[in-house]
Design a protein around this motif. Sequence first.
Motif, PDB file in Angstrom:
ATOM      1  N   GLN A 117      70.830  14.032  50.503  1.00 13.58           N
ATOM      2  CA  GLN A 117      70.164  12.911  49.851  1.00 13.58           C
ATOM      3  C   GLN A 117      69.998  11.750  50.819  1.00 13.58           C
ATOM      4  O   GLN A 117      70.802  11.560  51.738  1.00 13.58           O
ATOM      5  N   PRO A 136      68.939   8.080  44.695  1.00 16.56           N
ATOM      6  CA  PRO A 136      68.757   8.716  46.005  1.00 16.56           C
ATOM      7  C   PRO A 136      67.582   9.693  46.017  1.00 16.56           C
ATOM      8  O   PRO A 136      67.294  10.337  45.017  1.00 16.56           O
ATOM      9  N   SER A 138      65.742  13.074  47.280  1.00 18.12           N
ATOM     10  CA  SER A 138      66.174  14.433  47.607  1.00 18.12           C
ATOM     11  C   SER A 138      65.753  14.817  49.021  1.00 18.12           C
ATOM     12  O   SER A 138      64.590  14.660  49.398  1.00 18.12           O
TER      13      SER A 138
END
Length: 407
Positions: A117, A136, A138
């Motif tokens: 992340q 966050p 990916s």
Amino acid sequence: MTMRVRASLTMILAVAMMGVASCDHYNCATGPTLGTSCTPTSPGVGGGTTGSTTASAFVFAVDEAGTIDSYTLSSTADTFAATSGYTAPAVPKNELGYGMVVAQKQFLYTAFIGTGQIFGWTIGSGGGLTAISGSPFSAPYLIGIGGNNGNQDMIVNPAGTLLFVDNDSTEGIYVYSIGISGALTKVSGSPFPVGFFPGNLATDGLGKYLYATTQLNGSEIAAFAIGPTGALIPVLGSPFVYPMLQVQGDPTGNYLIGIEGGFTGDTHLYLFSITQSGPNAGAITQLEAVTTAYAPYDIAVQPNSGGNLVYSFSNTATGFNPIEGYQLSSGTLTAVSGSPFSGLSDGNWAQFDQSGAYLFPYSALNSSTGESITLGVLNVGSGGVLTQPIPPASLATVGAWTVTDVP
């Protein structure tokens, strides 16, 4: 186990520190256009007004306990300490961070390989962090790839509009555009192939070209033109056969400074010119190899065209060597008066704030034995002379870190 993990395990025997920092060194603007060089505006630490606590810069650092810690430099109060009233955001525990960068003095990003992340925050005027919408983000390609000591695995372009992340499992570079709110969008075509395991990224000072070195004592430098959307276009003749572990661009966009780095024992700074036009624009040619007093482990390049200063950092298994300073002028590197500088905070590597007025050396040698982890702050004076009017700050753990002037 990847090549990068094996490289890290080798280096950690002598230097028990992971992670790296990088920031948008060469731009003071916040717009979408490519930036030009800044001029120092900070008054410098020392001789400030007693009682004033006006912040000059913030430092952010990954804490393995699972937070991002914040520190404030006040040039007027002569203090450098944990940020008052700061609420630390949560991040994955027991991770050092796969780089940390600041874009436009507004956005902070750090990546974590355990969870795959990239976290992002906006930076408040008091040093507080607020999560960017969608964070966050990916990035599953990061899971398990490891990280190299002192290498710039994640950087931004000078304008702070693009984020670059290297990846050795695909031998490629991922590029993200940074939106006006700080959100990340993967650029079409990512990852862009490099042809080898990239271990260090750098742009020229104007953000026209991206360079990638081979991780751990490699022999090639890949060069790309950065297209209008952030797409990477190989430069004619790339990769170039030079054994650099790390390169950094000077703020004029005319030069790269490189080191063989690591623990090769090579005692040189290498200066390259960047071809500015024609079919092979972005190509590099070595101009000179300047002998240093100690074998460079890392370098920091001043982010404004007025100074053109380069500092070299090196260490042994048991301590640090004095910091060396050089001035870049007319295609030549010359040692600055007083270099090497002894009796100051030193470390494995360092980074400038965007103004170029302060240099922050990071020290974490043999941290596994309980030695303190510190971050110093040095004034960069006339002619490149370094002074230290206030003591360093102690960090909680090793990990990725970065510095930014106050938004």
